[in-house]
Write a protein that holds these residues in place. Structure first.
Motif, short mmCIF file in Angstrom:
data_model
loop_
_atom_site.label_atom_id
_atom_site.label_comp_id
_atom_site.label_asym_id
_atom_site.label_seq_id
_atom_site.Cartn_x
_atom_site.Cartn_y
_atom_site.Cartn_z
N ALA A 94 13.93 73.15 16.95
CA ALA A 94 15.06 73.27 16.03
C ALA A 94 14.58 73.33 14.59
CB ALA A 94 16.01 72.09 16.22
N GLY A 95 13.50 72.62 14.28
CA GLY A 95 12.97 72.64 12.93
C GLY A 95 12.45 74.01 12.53
N MET A 96 11.77 74.68 13.45
CA MET A 96 11.26 76.01 13.16
C MET A 96 12.41 77.01 13.04
SD MET A 96 7.98 75.57 12.90
CE MET A 96 6.80 76.82 13.37
N VAL A 97 13.40 76.89 13.89
CA VAL A 97 14.55 77.80 13.82
C VAL A 97 15.28 77.65 12.49
CG1 VAL A 97 16.84 78.27 14.80
CG2 VAL A 97 14.85 78.05 16.31
N ALA A 98 15.41 76.41 12.01
CA ALA A 98 16.06 76.21 10.71
C ALA A 98 15.29 76.94 9.62
CB ALA A 98 16.14 74.71 10.40
N ARG A 99 13.97 76.88 9.67
CA ARG A 99 13.16 77.60 8.69
C ARG A 99 13.32 79.11 8.83
NH1 ARG A 99 8.26 75.90 7.04
NH2 ARG A 99 8.29 77.98 6.06
N ALA A 100 13.39 79.61 10.06
CA ALA A 100 13.57 81.05 10.28
C ALA A 100 14.91 81.51 9.72
CB ALA A 100 13.47 81.38 11.77
N ARG A 101 15.93 80.71 9.92
CA ARG A 101 17.24 81.06 9.38
C ARG A 101 17.21 81.13 7.86
NH1 ARG A 101 20.68 77.06 13.43
NH2 ARG A 101 20.73 78.49 15.22
#
Length: 295
Positions: A94-101
């Motif tokens: 979830a942390g990486m996805v937040a950065r991708a967003r």
């Protein structure tokens, strides 16, 4: 009776082990997410651009990026398919996805999305995912982390349209000059490196990975190997970079009472690799593998 119970018990244990490994992987990258690609080292973004170039995406295509991380592949892929196309990234962290967003928003790529999910199975509630629903599947420096890469590759084959392409980047030989650095740290850690490959990994050679793709039904399988040069301004930046990546997995296993000795041993080897200005560089091999689903 024990003979009839044992297979079910073994299968349950296997599923639990896979689940534990995936949770650990998600947590590892959650810990890395705040500083990942933020320590001033050009690395994954460059590899992402190269993979997208090899994939030869065109406007209007629908693309899936598995293990999308902070968007190193997803961002250039979204640019390549344009607003008439769609790019979907999926990552277990979830942390990486937040950065991708954040990256997609920063670049105004509103036709792209990053979703939290299992990139191995790609069972997404927030996006239509079905047989033949993608023109391309991309996996940038990610697939070798998956507990079941063979299962993943077979799934991607089903998700691709006839004639669709899979493009994967993965590591070849690390820079041999750095062998002594990793040897110096090895006695202090309690666990394996995050990049250590299991004995049955298909990523141990080009031939074994090609065989996995062929078994899954892919054709026209080919791999190109290139140099990946990573530069660090000094030892301090290298340490910051290690802790910002999955490489932190090893160092988290070093006992606190051994940390100073471990760092000193590594720094002694790093000193032998420094340029006159104190900089460091590593030249590893990166592989770009392409394959197609038959038309």
């Amino acid at each position: 009776m024990s003979d009839t119970v044992r297979p079910a018990t073994t299968e349950r244990a296997r599923r639990e082990d896979i689940g534990d490994r995936k949770r650990a992987l998600a947590q590892l990258f959650d810990r890395s997410a705040p500083t990942y690609e933020r320590v001033g080292v050009e690395h994954f973004a460059d590899l992402g651009r190269r993979l997208v170039a090899y994939a030869e995406l065109t406007g209007g295509q629908r693309v899936l990026d598995v293990g999308c991380g902070t968007g190193a592949v997803l961002v250039p892929a979204a640019r390549a398919v344009g607003e008439r196309g769609e790019a979907i990234g999926v990552d277990i962290s979830a942390g990486m996805v937040a950065r991708a967003r954040e990256e997609l928003t920063r670049h105004g790529l509103h036709h792209a999305r990053a979703l939290v999910g299992d990139a191995e199975t790609v069972a997404l509630e927030d996006a239509p995912v079905g047989p033949g629903s993608f023109d391309a599947v991309l996996a940038g420096i990610s697939l070798f982390f998956f507990p079941r890469p063979r299962t993943a590759v077979a799934r991607y084959h089903r998700l691709l349209k006839p004639g669709g392409r899979i493009a994967v980047s993965w590591w070849g030989r690390p820079d041999p000059r750095w062998d002594r650095v990793f040897a110096a740290s090895a006695p202090y850690g309690r666990g394996p490196s995050s990049h250590a490959l299991p004995d049955d990994s298909p990523f141990r050679s080009i031939e074994t990975f090609h065989a996995v793709l062929s078994t899954a039904g892919f054709t026209d399988v080919e791999t190109t190997e290139e140099d990946c040069v990573t530069r660090f301004a000094n030892r301090e930046q290298w340490w910051s970079w290690v802790w910002s990546t999955a490489g932190r997995q090893f160092w988290e296993t070093v006992p606190e009472e051994s940390r100073a000795a471990a760092e000193a041993a590594v720094n002694a080897e790093l000193a032998g690799l420094e340029s006159p200005d104190g900089g460091l560089y590593s030249t590893s091999k990166v592989r770009f593998t392409l394959a197609r689903r038959e038309r």
